[in-house]
Design a protein around this motif. Structure first.
Motif, mmCIF file in Angstrom:
data_model
loop_
_atom_site.group_PDB
_atom_site.id
_atom_site.type_symbol
_atom_site.label_atom_id
_atom_site.label_comp_id
_atom_site.label_asym_id
_atom_site.label_seq_id
_atom_site.Cartn_x
_atom_site.Cartn_y
_atom_site.Cartn_z
ATOM 1 N N VAL A 103 -2.006 -3.450 9.631
ATOM 2 C CA VAL A 103 -1.484 -3.436 8.183
ATOM 3 C C VAL A 103 -1.901 -5.125 7.673
ATOM 4 C CG1 VAL A 103 0.028 -3.454 6.002
ATOM 5 C CG2 VAL A 103 0.710 -2.445 7.732
ATOM 6 N N GLU A 104 -2.968 -4.984 7.211
ATOM 7 C CA GLU A 104 -3.267 -7.013 6.334
ATOM 8 C C GLU A 104 -2.570 -7.339 5.113
ATOM 9 O OE1 GLU A 104 -7.034 -5.131 7.733
ATOM 10 O OE2 GLU A 104 -5.664 -4.090 6.633
ATOM 11 N N SER A 105 -2.831 -8.797 5.167
ATOM 12 C CA SER A 105 -2.242 -9.115 4.186
ATOM 13 C C SER A 105 -3.043 -10.465 3.958
ATOM 14 C CB SER A 105 -0.977 -9.098 3.228
ATOM 15 O OG SER A 105 -0.081 -10.133 4.891
ATOM 16 N N GLY A 106 -2.587 -10.934 2.114
ATOM 17 C CA GLY A 106 -3.170 -12.355 2.090
ATOM 18 C C GLY A 106 -3.737 -12.360 1.028
ATOM 19 N N GLY A 107 -4.613 -11.353 1.329
ATOM 20 C CA GLY A 107 -6.449 -11.110 0.435
ATOM 21 C C GLY A 107 -6.513 -11.658 -1.121
ATOM 22 N N GLY A 108 -6.675 -12.242 -1.907
ATOM 23 C CA GLY A 108 -6.917 -12.987 -3.159
ATOM 24 C C GLY A 108 -8.024 -13.279 -4.022
ATOM 25 N N LEU A 109 -7.916 -13.635 -4.555
ATOM 26 C CA LEU A 109 -8.706 -14.787 -5.510
ATOM 27 C C LEU A 109 -9.018 -15.943 -5.333
ATOM 28 C CD1 LEU A 109 -11.398 -14.444 -7.748
ATOM 29 C CD2 LEU A 109 -9.555 -14.614 -9.202
ATOM 30 N N VAL A 110 -9.707 -16.415 -4.647
ATOM 31 C CA VAL A 110 -9.931 -18.046 -4.720
ATOM 32 C C VAL A 110 -11.579 -18.274 -5.021
ATOM 33 C CG1 VAL A 110 -10.932 -18.199 -2.358
ATOM 34 C CG2 VAL A 110 -9.162 -20.270 -2.741
ATOM 35 N N GLN A 111 -11.290 -19.853 -5.413
ATOM 36 C CA GLN A 111 -12.579 -20.957 -5.915
ATOM 37 C C GLN A 111 -13.536 -21.464 -4.836
ATOM 38 O OE1 GLN A 111 -11.552 -24.412 -8.607
ATOM 39 N NE2 GLN A 111 -11.813 -22.727 -10.059
ATOM 40 N N ALA A 112 -14.912 -21.879 -4.800
ATOM 41 C CA ALA A 112 -15.219 -21.612 -3.605
ATOM 42 C C ALA A 112 -15.016 -23.215 -3.268
ATOM 43 C CB ALA A 112 -17.120 -22.165 -4.163
ATOM 44 N N GLY A 113 -14.968 -23.696 -1.552
ATOM 45 C CA GLY A 113 -14.258 -24.333 -1.164
ATOM 46 C C GLY A 113 -12.524 -24.268 -0.935
ATOM 47 N N GLY A 114 -11.901 -23.389 -0.943
ATOM 48 C CA GLY A 114 -10.953 -23.244 -1.212
ATOM 49 C C GLY A 114 -10.939 -22.728 0.247
ATOM 50 N N SER A 115 -9.247 -22.380 0.469
ATOM 51 C CA SER A 115 -8.626 -21.627 1.244
ATOM 52 C C SER A 115 -8.226 -20.477 1.242
ATOM 53 C CB SER A 115 -7.953 -22.837 2.581
ATOM 54 O OG SER A 115 -8.996 -23.715 2.351
ATOM 55 N N LEU A 116 -7.843 -19.764 2.377
ATOM 56 C CA LEU A 116 -6.819 -18.804 1.848
ATOM 57 C C LEU A 116 -6.686 -17.848 3.455
ATOM 58 C CD1 LEU A 116 -8.165 -15.725 0.238
ATOM 59 C CD2 LEU A 116 -5.749 -17.072 -0.145
ATOM 60 N N TYR A 151 -14.034 -0.172 18.488
ATOM 61 C CA TYR A 151 -12.623 -0.493 17.495
ATOM 62 C C TYR A 151 -11.809 0.700 17.639
ATOM 63 C CZ TYR A 151 -13.162 -5.490 18.111
ATOM 64 O OH TYR A 151 -12.773 -6.797 18.917
ATOM 65 N N ASN A 152 -10.917 1.107 18.022
ATOM 66 C CA ASN A 152 -10.004 1.608 17.721
ATOM 67 C C ASN A 152 -9.055 2.157 16.586
ATOM 68 O OD1 ASN A 152 -10.336 1.423 20.867
ATOM 69 N ND2 ASN A 152 -10.849 3.335 20.207
ATOM 70 N N TYR A 153 -8.565 0.870 16.435
ATOM 71 C CA TYR A 153 -7.734 1.363 15.371
ATOM 72 C C TYR A 153 -7.783 0.002 14.573
ATOM 73 C CZ TYR A 153 -5.430 3.659 19.466
ATOM 74 O OH TYR A 153 -4.748 4.029 20.422
ATOM 75 N N TRP A 154 -7.591 0.263 13.016
ATOM 76 C CA TRP A 154 -8.180 -0.886 11.839
ATOM 77 C C TRP A 154 -6.917 -0.500 11.082
ATOM 78 C CZ3 TRP A 154 -12.752 -2.943 11.071
ATOM 79 C CH2 TRP A 154 -13.952 -2.393 11.862
ATOM 80 N N GLY A 155 -6.610 -1.484 10.741
ATOM 81 C CA GLY A 155 -6.318 -1.931 9.079
ATOM 82 C C GLY A 155 -6.876 -1.394 8.023
ATOM 83 N N GLN A 156 -6.150 -1.276 6.656
ATOM 84 C CA GLN A 156 -6.622 -0.585 5.196
ATOM 85 C C GLN A 156 -7.262 -1.848 4.926
ATOM 86 O OE1 GLN A 156 -3.655 -2.495 5.779
ATOM 87 N NE2 GLN A 156 -3.597 -3.399 3.782
ATOM 88 N N GLY A 157 -7.630 -2.694 5.280
ATOM 89 C CA GLY A 157 -8.483 -3.705 4.403
ATOM 90 C C GLY A 157 -7.655 -4.568 3.214
ATOM 91 N N THR A 158 -8.039 -5.822 3.127
ATOM 92 C CA THR A 158 -7.750 -6.906 2.045
ATOM 93 C C THR A 158 -8.594 -7.382 1.236
ATOM 94 O OG1 THR A 158 -5.648 -8.143 1.566
ATOM 95 C CG2 THR A 158 -6.841 -8.814 3.711
ATOM 96 N N GLN A 159 -8.734 -7.264 0.088
ATOM 97 C CA GLN A 159 -9.917 -8.285 -0.995
ATOM 98 C C GLN A 159 -9.799 -10.077 -0.674
ATOM 99 O OE1 GLN A 159 -12.709 -5.959 -2.416
ATOM 100 N NE2 GLN A 159 -13.699 -8.422 -2.410
ATOM 101 N N VAL A 160 -10.990 -10.219 -0.445
ATOM 102 C CA VAL A 160 -11.023 -11.657 -1.044
ATOM 103 C C VAL A 160 -11.923 -11.898 -1.422
ATOM 104 C CG1 VAL A 160 -11.410 -13.694 0.897
ATOM 105 C CG2 VAL A 160 -10.083 -12.259 1.296
ATOM 106 N N THR A 161 -11.992 -12.308 -1.978
ATOM 107 C CA THR A 161 -12.899 -12.919 -3.412
ATOM 108 C C THR A 161 -13.423 -14.343 -4.178
ATOM 109 O OG1 THR A 161 -12.620 -10.735 -4.512
ATOM 110 C CG2 THR A 161 -13.698 -12.154 -6.378
ATOM 111 N N VAL A 162 -14.402 -15.033 -3.419
ATOM 112 C CA VAL A 162 -14.769 -16.131 -3.713
ATOM 113 C C VAL A 162 -15.645 -16.661 -4.995
ATOM 114 C CG1 VAL A 162 -15.598 -18.196 -2.831
ATOM 115 C CG2 VAL A 162 -13.878 -16.341 -1.492
ATOM 116 N N SER A 163 -15.012 -17.632 -5.462
ATOM 117 C CA SER A 163 -15.442 -17.683 -7.184
ATOM 118 C C SER A 163 -16.030 -18.910 -6.790
ATOM 119 C CB SER A 163 -14.605 -17.682 -8.228
ATOM 120 O OG SER A 163 -13.661 -18.871 -8.313
ATOM 121 N N SER A 164 -17.249 -18.774 -7.891
ATOM 122 C CA SER A 164 -18.354 -20.094 -7.935
ATOM 123 C C SER A 164 -17.575 -20.908 -8.924
ATOM 124 C CB SER A 164 -19.820 -19.758 -7.804
ATOM 125 O OG SER A 164 -20.332 -19.294 -8.893
#
Length: 123
Positions: free
Chosen positions: A5-18, A110-123
């Motif tokens: 299970v992945e978590s922690g994705g989101g929207l961040v500005q360029a140069g930022g961190s996640l 790879y045999n096992y996968w999580g559902q994915g989490t979206q990461v969006t980096v704005s300019s």
């Protein structure tokens, strides 16, 4: 059976961190490796790094080397992907995946996968 299970994705500005997390359950992971992949619309799934659970050895492609760091917390059965200096081209759905033994760079190894989490980096 392995669950990721992945978590922690989101929207961040360029140069930022996640920091993304991949929580694993269902097995003892001492003989597994975990890979992180990403997939942007219209593009193939791309390897962005991996870690051997037993040794802690890591591997990264040149596109993220020096910006992305993978680590693990054995007690929590969790793998982390720390992403710094993010760029708009890092925008994608990020997945973690698990396989026995060594790190692999191709998603179909790879045999096992999580559902994915979206990461969006704005300019």
């Amino acid at each position: 059976q392995v669950q990721l299970v992945e978590s922690g994705g989101g929207l961040v500005q360029a140069g930022g961190s996640l920091r993304l997390s991949c929580a694993a359950s269902g097995r003892t992971f001492s003989t597994y490796s975990v890979g992180w992949f990403r997939q942007a619309p219209g593009k193939e799934r791309e390897f962005v790094g991996g870690i051997s659970w037993s040794s802690g050895d890591t591997a990264y492609p040149d596109s993220v080397k020096g910006r992305f760091t993978i680590s693990r917390d054995n007690a929590k059965n969790t793998v982390y992907l720390q992403m710094n200096s993010l760029r708009p081209e890092d925008t994608a759905v990020y997945y973690c995946a698990a396989r026995r033994l060594t790190i692999a760079t191709m998603w179909n190894e790879y045999n096992y996968w999580g559902q994915g989490t979206q990461v969006t980096v704005s300019s």
